[in-house]
Design a protein around this motif. Structure first.
Motif, PDB file in Angstrom:
ATOM      1  N   ALA A   1      40.488  47.155  46.871  1.00  0.00           N
ATOM      2  CA  ALA A   1      41.274  46.243  46.897  1.00  0.00           C
ATOM      3  C   ALA A   1      41.205  44.851  46.169  1.00  0.00           C
ATOM      4  CB  ALA A   1      41.901  45.954  48.366  1.00  0.00           C
ATOM      5  N   CYS A   2      40.029  44.571  46.334  1.00  0.00           N
ATOM      6  CA  CYS A   2      39.587  43.516  45.566  1.00  0.00           C
ATOM      7  C   CYS A   2      38.952  43.743  44.125  1.00  0.00           C
ATOM      8  CB  CYS A   2      38.600  42.378  46.243  1.00  0.00           C
ATOM      9  SG  CYS A   2      36.840  43.356  46.831  1.00  0.00           S
ATOM     10  N   SER A   3      38.118  44.864  43.947  1.00  0.00           N
ATOM     11  CA  SER A   3      37.230  45.113  42.798  1.00  0.00           C
ATOM     12  C   SER A   3      38.266  45.618  41.705  1.00  0.00           C
ATOM     13  CB  SER A   3      36.188  46.213  43.152  1.00  0.00           C
ATOM     14  OG  SER A   3      36.682  47.364  43.569  1.00  0.00           O
ATOM     15  N   THR A   4      39.220  46.492  41.927  1.00  0.00           N
ATOM     16  CA  THR A   4      40.234  46.772  40.992  1.00  0.00           C
ATOM     17  C   THR A   4      41.020  45.494  40.442  1.00  0.00           C
ATOM     18  OG1 THR A   4      40.412  48.945  42.056  1.00  0.00           O
ATOM     19  CG2 THR A   4      42.110  48.360  40.382  1.00  0.00           C
ATOM     20  N   PRO A   5      41.472  44.789  41.046  1.00  0.00           N
ATOM     21  CA  PRO A   5      42.283  43.566  40.628  1.00  0.00           C
ATOM     22  C   PRO A   5      41.357  42.785  39.709  1.00  0.00           C
ATOM     23  CG  PRO A   5      43.067  43.710  42.886  1.00  0.00           C
ATOM     24  CD  PRO A   5      42.287  44.878  42.447  1.00  0.00           C
ATOM     25  N   PHE A   6      40.084  42.623  40.278  1.00  0.00           N
ATOM     26  CA  PHE A   6      39.270  41.994  39.596  1.00  0.00           C
ATOM     27  C   PHE A   6      39.016  42.490  38.015  1.00  0.00           C
ATOM     28  CE2 PHE A   6      34.841  41.184  38.162  1.00  0.00           C
ATOM     29  CZ  PHE A   6      34.804  39.682  37.948  1.00  0.00           C
ATOM     30  N   ALA A   7      38.682  43.663  38.212  1.00  0.00           N
ATOM     31  CA  ALA A   7      38.662  44.469  36.713  1.00  0.00           C
ATOM     32  C   ALA A   7      39.762  44.281  35.862  1.00  0.00           C
ATOM     33  CB  ALA A   7      38.515  45.818  37.030  1.00  0.00           C
ATOM     34  N   ALA A   8      41.203  44.201  36.541  1.00  0.00           N
ATOM     35  CA  ALA A   8      42.262  43.879  35.766  1.00  0.00           C
ATOM     36  C   ALA A   8      42.310  42.615  35.336  1.00  0.00           C
ATOM     37  CB  ALA A   8      43.515  44.444  36.473  1.00  0.00           C
ATOM     38  N   LEU A   9      41.762  41.604  36.085  1.00  0.00           N
ATOM     39  CA  LEU A   9      41.621  40.199  35.729  1.00  0.00           C
ATOM     40  C   LEU A   9      40.823  40.163  34.497  1.00  0.00           C
ATOM     41  CD1 LEU A   9      42.074  37.131  36.172  1.00  0.00           C
ATOM     42  CD2 LEU A   9      40.152  37.278  37.591  1.00  0.00           C
ATOM     43  N   LEU A  10      39.619  40.804  34.236  1.00  0.00           N
ATOM     44  CA  LEU A  10      38.703  40.625  33.077  1.00  0.00           C
ATOM     45  C   LEU A  10      39.893  41.000  31.834  1.00  0.00           C
ATOM     46  CD1 LEU A  10      35.586  42.585  34.398  1.00  0.00           C
ATOM     47  CD2 LEU A  10      36.145  39.923  34.381  1.00  0.00           C
TER      48      LEU A  10
END
Length: 484
Positions: free
Chosen positions: A161-170
């Motif tokens: 839930a946090c790592s996937t949106p973080f990857a999208a943020l990159l």
């Protein structure tokens, strides 16, 4: 391996960002901000060290909890077996802002939730160990096993839930010219987090014994996750609001996002080369990670290392990887090429496992540390070469579909590796009940064999054939979907 380097966690939502035009008003991402974003990934490296380094050692160690390695491997694997949920979380962050942002809110809330879940999982581990000690394989023990699997699955969901949106943020905050630089920095800081977590854990675990085990481990799983939450806040503070290009996306849905799951499967199986490389990537990942759940117990049982000392093996491994990646990128790939470099790395990994087995017969901890440095160097060479080759084997028209497939292959293979590693150790103990070295050699030997199988498949990979056939296959499959 590549789950950071090329964002396999980035699903259709991030794929849309890859094809979007940068927002003119958004300033370019400064180098300092890139390193600040990497702080969150550094925190994830620390969490990985806690679960797959410290906790698995405590659970398996015969002098501590003495939980069967198969149970330990299966429980820890649950947090990776839920990895398909990454797709849903990515789409959710794309469509529904949380705490005023599309990405940062998910990163922060997810960090708090996975910190809570991993602490609760540790409490379940105490109950599981006590149940094994008191009643063995009883109905109550099976209940504790199921509860442990559930808690680690919830931990994995919160992590996704946090790592996937973080990857999208990159992707949101970068442009084509600086995206590879950003991802490279963030991935490198993951390894820094593993090394830093190993050092920090070693300090916090000094003086650990059976009497203070529970209080010491509980303290560790409060302090480190709290630090990770703080790093997540620092990493994302103000970045999305100032640098995100998300708002400049077209309101039209991109071609990739129109591909359904059924269509994606057809695309991925349409090319012979895609299937071959998928198999190579799965075997290569298993060849790198089968040893993961048994490395620290190997250091403790065979070399007489304390928990603190065996945890530091991860620091030697991760520093070796960093060195391997740098050397490969600047010297080896330019001279040998991507496929030859990858083959060299895989062979060196297999060789390092042979040396790791040999070091066990000496019982000398320094030799094991040296083997971990060599294993890290070989892993860095393999990682760099394989990632570069992966990009050549990704069709630009459906980049998100292919990158997502490569990431899924790695995540699921890593989960299976955790389970297989524990099961192989139990098998080795049955085959060699009087020799701990040979019991662990069973794991390392099978892992070396898996890596050699990966080398065989790599020899059948042809970038030229992929480029010649994949576009035609994609066109045919998509044309059939449009006609249906």
């Amino acid at each position: 391996m590549a789950n950071i380097q090329r964002d396999p966690e980035v699903n259709g939502s991030a794929a849309t960002a890859l094809s979007s035009q940068p927002q003119p008003s958004a300033p370019p991402l400064p180098l300092l901000v890139m390193f600040r974003l990497g702080l969150f990934q550094m925190g994830l490296g620390m969490m990985s060290l806690l679960t797959l380094g410290v906790l698995n050692r405590v659970m398996i160690d015969p002098e501590l909890l003495a939980i069967p390695a198969t149970v330990v491997g299966g429980s820890l694997a649950m947090h990776q077996l839920v990895s398909p949920a990454r797709v849903w979380f990515g789409q959710l962050s794309d469509a529904k802002p949380l705490l005023g942002t599309h990405r940062s809110g998910y990163v922060r809330l997810g960090s708090v939730l996975f910190a809570l879940c991993i602490f609760l999982a540790v409490q379940v581990v105490w109950g599981l160990g006590q149940s094994f000690a008191n009643s063995g394989w009883s109905p109550a023990t099976y209940g504790w096993i199921a509860l442990a699997a559930l808690m680690f699955a919830l931990y994995g969901l919160c992590l996704s839930a946090c790592s996937t949106p973080f990857a999208a943020l990159l992707v949101d905050v970068s442009d084509e010219h600086n995206r590879s630089q950003l991802v490279g920095i963030v991935w490198s800081m993951l390894m820094v987090g593993i090394a830093g977590g190993a050092i920090g854990s070693a300090v916090l675990l000094r003086g650990l014994d059976a009497e203070n085990l529970q209080s010491t481990i509980n303290r560790l799983f409060i302090i480190i996750p709290a630090v990770v939450i703080l790093l997540g806040v620092i990493a994302t503070w103000g970045v999305e609001e100032r640098y995100s290009r998300y708002g400049s996306r077209s309101t039209l849905v991109g071609r990739e996002d129109q591909i359904t799951l059924g269509t994606a499967i057809k695309v991925l199986t349409a090319s012979r080369q895609t299937v071959i490389f998928f198999g190579f990537l799965a075997l290569m990942t298993m060849g790198l990670f089968i040893q993961q759940p048994i490395l620290e117990p190997y250091g403790g049982e065979v070399f007489g290392m304390t928990v603190s000392q065996s945890t530091q093996l991860n620091a030697f491994w991760s520093l070796g990887i960093l060195a391997g990646i740098v050397v490969t990128g600047f010297f080896i790939v330019p001279k040998l090429g991507k496929q030859t470099t990858t083959r060299l790395g895989c062979l060196l990994v297999a060789l390092s496992f042979g040396l790791t087995i040999a070091s066990g017969f000496t019982g000398e901890p320094r030799l094991l540390q040296l083997c971990m440095i060599l294993f890290g160097l070989a892993s860095g060479i393999t990682t760099n070469g394989a990632i570069s080759l992966m990009l050549d084997l990704t069709a630009a028209e459906t980049a998100g579909t292919f990158i997502g497939a490569w990431g899924l292959a790695q995540a699921m293979s890593q989960a299976l590796s955790t389970l297989i590693g524990g099961a192989l150790l139990d098998l080795g103990r049955l085959l060699f009940p009087t020799s701990s070295v040979l019991a662990y050699a069973t794991v390392f030997g099978v892992e070396a064999g898996v890596m050699l199988l990966a080398v065989y498949l790599l020899g059948r990979v042809s970038v030229a054939e992929f480029r010649e056939n994949t576009n035609r296959a994609l066109t045919e499959v998509l044309a059939l979907e449009l006609e249906s």
